[in-house]
Design an enzyme around this catalytic site. Structure first.
Site, PDB file in Angstrom:
ATOM      1  N   GLY A  49     -75.865  95.899  72.509  1.00 37.62           N
ATOM      2  CA  GLY A  49     -76.217  97.317  72.470  1.00 37.62           C
ATOM      3  C   GLY A  49     -75.576  98.159  71.372  1.00 37.62           C
ATOM      4  O   GLY A  49     -75.729  99.375  71.381  1.00 37.62           O
ATOM      5  N   TRP A  51     -76.277  98.444  68.052  1.00 38.51           N
ATOM      6  CA  TRP A  51     -77.274  99.155  67.230  1.00 38.51           C
ATOM      7  C   TRP A  51     -77.904 100.272  68.063  1.00 38.51           C
ATOM      8  O   TRP A  51     -78.132 101.366  67.580  1.00 38.51           O
ATOM      9  CB  TRP A  51     -78.380  98.205  66.752  1.00 38.51           C
ATOM     10  CG  TRP A  51     -78.019  97.290  65.627  1.00 38.51           C
ATOM     11  CD1 TRP A  51     -76.807  96.694  65.404  1.00 38.51           C
ATOM     12  CD2 TRP A  51     -78.879  96.849  64.567  1.00 38.51           C
ATOM     13  NE1 TRP A  51     -76.875  95.909  64.281  1.00 38.51           N
ATOM     14  CE2 TRP A  51     -78.124  95.972  63.746  1.00 38.51           C
ATOM     15  CE3 TRP A  51     -80.214  97.080  64.241  1.00 38.51           C
ATOM     16  CZ2 TRP A  51     -78.669  95.352  62.612  1.00 38.51           C
ATOM     17  CZ3 TRP A  51     -80.759  96.451  63.105  1.00 38.51           C
ATOM     18  CH2 TRP A  51     -79.990  95.618  62.304  1.00 38.51           C
ATOM     19  N   ASP A  69     -84.677  93.248  74.632  1.00 37.15           N
ATOM     20  CA  ASP A  69     -83.995  91.956  74.453  1.00 37.15           C
ATOM     21  C   ASP A  69     -84.483  91.019  75.552  1.00 37.15           C
ATOM     22  O   ASP A  69     -84.896  91.458  76.623  1.00 37.15           O
ATOM     23  CB  ASP A  69     -82.479  92.120  74.557  1.00 37.15           C
ATOM     24  CG  ASP A  69     -81.732  90.979  73.843  1.00 37.15           C
ATOM     25  OD1 ASP A  69     -81.174  91.228  72.755  1.00 37.15           O
ATOM     26  OD2 ASP A  69     -81.716  89.836  74.360  1.00 37.15           O
ATOM     27  N   ASP A  89     -89.413  88.945  75.753  1.00 34.34           N
ATOM     28  CA  ASP A  89     -89.315  88.090  74.570  1.00 34.34           C
ATOM     29  C   ASP A  89     -90.331  88.586  73.542  1.00 34.34           C
ATOM     30  O   ASP A  89     -91.536  88.633  73.827  1.00 34.34           O
ATOM     31  CB  ASP A  89     -89.632  86.635  74.979  1.00 34.34           C
ATOM     32  CG  ASP A  89     -89.401  85.660  73.847  1.00 34.34           C
ATOM     33  OD1 ASP A  89     -89.689  86.010  72.685  1.00 34.34           O
ATOM     34  OD2 ASP A  89     -88.937  84.542  74.128  1.00 34.34           O
ATOM     35  N   ASP A 111     -82.440  93.012  65.087  1.00 35.31           N
ATOM     36  CA  ASP A 111     -81.250  92.186  64.804  1.00 35.31           C
ATOM     37  C   ASP A 111     -81.390  90.895  65.620  1.00 35.31           C
ATOM     38  O   ASP A 111     -80.417  90.178  65.829  1.00 35.31           O
ATOM     39  CB  ASP A 111     -80.000  92.988  65.224  1.00 35.31           C
ATOM     40  CG  ASP A 111     -78.697  92.375  64.720  1.00 35.31           C
ATOM     41  OD1 ASP A 111     -78.719  91.669  63.710  1.00 35.31           O
ATOM     42  OD2 ASP A 111     -77.649  92.617  65.359  1.00 35.31           O
ATOM     43  N   LYS A 151     -83.768  91.134  60.894  1.00 37.44           N
ATOM     44  CA  LYS A 151     -82.851  90.038  60.538  1.00 37.44           C
ATOM     45  C   LYS A 151     -83.658  88.760  60.325  1.00 37.44           C
ATOM     46  O   LYS A 151     -84.612  88.493  61.066  1.00 37.44           O
ATOM     47  CB  LYS A 151     -81.826  89.818  61.649  1.00 37.44           C
ATOM     48  CG  LYS A 151     -80.842  88.714  61.285  1.00 37.44           C
ATOM     49  CD  LYS A 151     -80.001  88.300  62.463  1.00 37.44           C
ATOM     50  CE  LYS A 151     -78.822  89.213  62.590  1.00 37.44           C
ATOM     51  NZ  LYS A 151     -77.908  88.753  63.653  1.00 37.44           N
TER      52      LYS A 151
HETATM   53  C1  LIG Z   1     -76.998  89.304  67.192  1.00 36.69           C
HETATM   54  S1  LIG Z   1     -77.590  89.711  68.772  1.00 36.69           S
HETATM   55  C2  LIG Z   1     -78.019  91.415  68.586  1.00 36.69           C
HETATM   56  C3  LIG Z   1     -76.835  92.359  68.530  1.00 36.69           C
HETATM   57  C4  LIG Z   1     -77.224  93.811  68.712  1.00 36.69           C
HETATM   58  N1  LIG Z   1     -78.046  94.296  67.599  1.00 36.69           N
HETATM   59  C5  LIG Z   1     -76.008  94.695  68.808  1.00 36.69           C
HETATM   60  O1  LIG Z   1     -75.717  95.394  67.830  1.00 36.69           O
HETATM   61  O2  LIG Z   1     -75.377  94.715  69.864  1.00 36.69           O
HETATM   62  C6  LIG Z   1     -79.183  88.939  68.803  1.00 36.69           C
HETATM   63  C7  LIG Z   1     -79.982  89.208  70.059  1.00 36.69           C
HETATM   64  O3  LIG Z   1     -81.316  88.766  69.837  1.00 36.69           O
HETATM   65  C8  LIG Z   1     -81.865  88.435  71.114  1.00 36.69           C
HETATM   66  N2  LIG Z   1     -83.091  87.654  70.931  1.00 36.69           N
HETATM   67  C9  LIG Z   1     -83.216  86.441  70.352  1.00 36.69           C
HETATM   68  N3  LIG Z   1     -84.495  86.034  70.379  1.00 36.69           N
HETATM   69  C10 LIG Z   1     -85.218  87.014  70.996  1.00 36.69           C
HETATM   70  C11 LIG Z   1     -86.593  87.166  71.334  1.00 36.69           C
HETATM   71  N4  LIG Z   1     -87.487  86.214  71.025  1.00 36.69           N
HETATM   72  N5  LIG Z   1     -86.989  88.297  71.965  1.00 36.69           N
HETATM   73  C12 LIG Z   1     -86.078  89.255  72.273  1.00 36.69           C
HETATM   74  N6  LIG Z   1     -84.753  89.163  71.990  1.00 36.69           N
HETATM   75  C13 LIG Z   1     -84.311  88.054  71.356  1.00 36.69           C
HETATM   76  C14 LIG Z   1     -80.727  87.663  71.776  1.00 36.69           C
HETATM   77  O4  LIG Z   1     -80.893  87.622  73.180  1.00 36.69           O
HETATM   78  C15 LIG Z   1     -79.500  88.451  71.309  1.00 36.69           C
HETATM   79  O5  LIG Z   1     -79.093  89.363  72.303  1.00 36.69           O
END
Ligand SMILES: C[S@@+](CC[C@H](N)C(=O)[O-])C[C@H]1O[C@@H](n2cnc3c(N)ncnc32)[C@H](O)[C@@H]1O
Length: 211
Positions: A49, A51, A69, A89, A111, A151
């Site tokens: 959370g 961002w 997420d 997703d 991200d 990203k």
């Molecule tokens: C690096 S973390 C994000 C950090 C966040 N931006 C923060 O600042 O706290 C990456 C996130 O991408 C989510 N994620 C990965 N693949 C996903 C998908 N297909 N759909 C939704 N979320 C996804 C993961 O569950 C993870 O929580």
């Protein structure tokens, strides 16, 4: 092996952010002016959370932040502004109907990253699927003139993804913020100024097409 907290991790802790990734967003925001006060923003891959909290500060009470997420998100509030949290997703098109309720967005950021397997080709391909799904959604749900950032893991299809983004936006480029760890192969596709949709070509009676 557990990492030693670096300068960004310490700073995030002091400022009340759950992850150091907020400083990657800050650099993108500073360089490319992605989000403004009052904006409606979609934050893809939002957990835990950081961002989202920064987006809530920037957009203020007049704005709206939709945090998505595949993991459950906690309630996220900052500066009197609370995010709408969606557990979904992004690669599953059934989610688009759910998100359509909040569209059009002024900005879309992502991200999101797959869990890394240690197999670079596989991880890069999974990251590309997330970005391609996010770009497909951006095509219909981002307003003309809107901005976006995604990203992406380097070493796969980034040139064709960049070409697709350039067709959709006035400007698109790939950047690596300073807060990305040196050993990381993540970069961000940053896009400004979504182009208005082109009118469809309609064949006339003689079979010629006109825009
Ligand atoms: C690096 S973390 C994000 C950090 C966040 N931006 C923060 O600042 O706290 C990456 C996130 O991408 C989510 N994620 C990965 N693949 C996903 C998908 N297909 N759909 C939704 N979320 C996804 C993961 O569950 C993870 O929580």
């Amino acid at each position: 092996m557990k990492r030693k907290p670096d300068h960004y991790t310490e700073q995030a802790r002091k400022e009340g952010f759950p992850a150091r990734s907020v400083y990657k967003f800050d650099e993108l925001q500073h360089r490319f002016g992605l989000v403004r006060r009052g904006d409606r923003v979609l934050d893809i891959g939002a957990s835990p959370g950081s961002w989202t909290l920064r987006l809530l500060e920037i957009t203020g009470k007049e704005g709206r932040v939709i945090a998505l997420d595949r993991k459950e998100l906690p309630e996220l509030s900052r500066a009197g502004n609370t995010a709408v949290c969606i557990c979904a997703d992004i690669t599953e098109p059934e989610q688009y109907e759910l998100l359509n309720e909040y569209a059009p967005f002024d900005t879309i950021v992502s991200d999101a990253a797959p869990n890394t397997s240690g197999h670079r080709t596989l991880d890069t391909a999974r990251s590309a699927v997330i970005v391609e799904s996010s770009l497909a959604l951006t095509e219909t749900m981002l307003r003309p003139g809107g901005n976006a950032a995604f990203k992406l893991f380097q070493g796969g299809d980034e040139q064709s993804i960049l070409a697709n983004a350039r067709a959709m936006f006035e400007k698109a480029r790939i950047v690596k913020p300073k807060a990305c760890r040196d050993e990381s192969f993540e970069v961000f596709l940053v896009c400004n100024g979504k182009k208005a949709a082109q009118p469809q070509s309609v064949p006339d009676r003689s079979g010629n097409t006109e825009a």
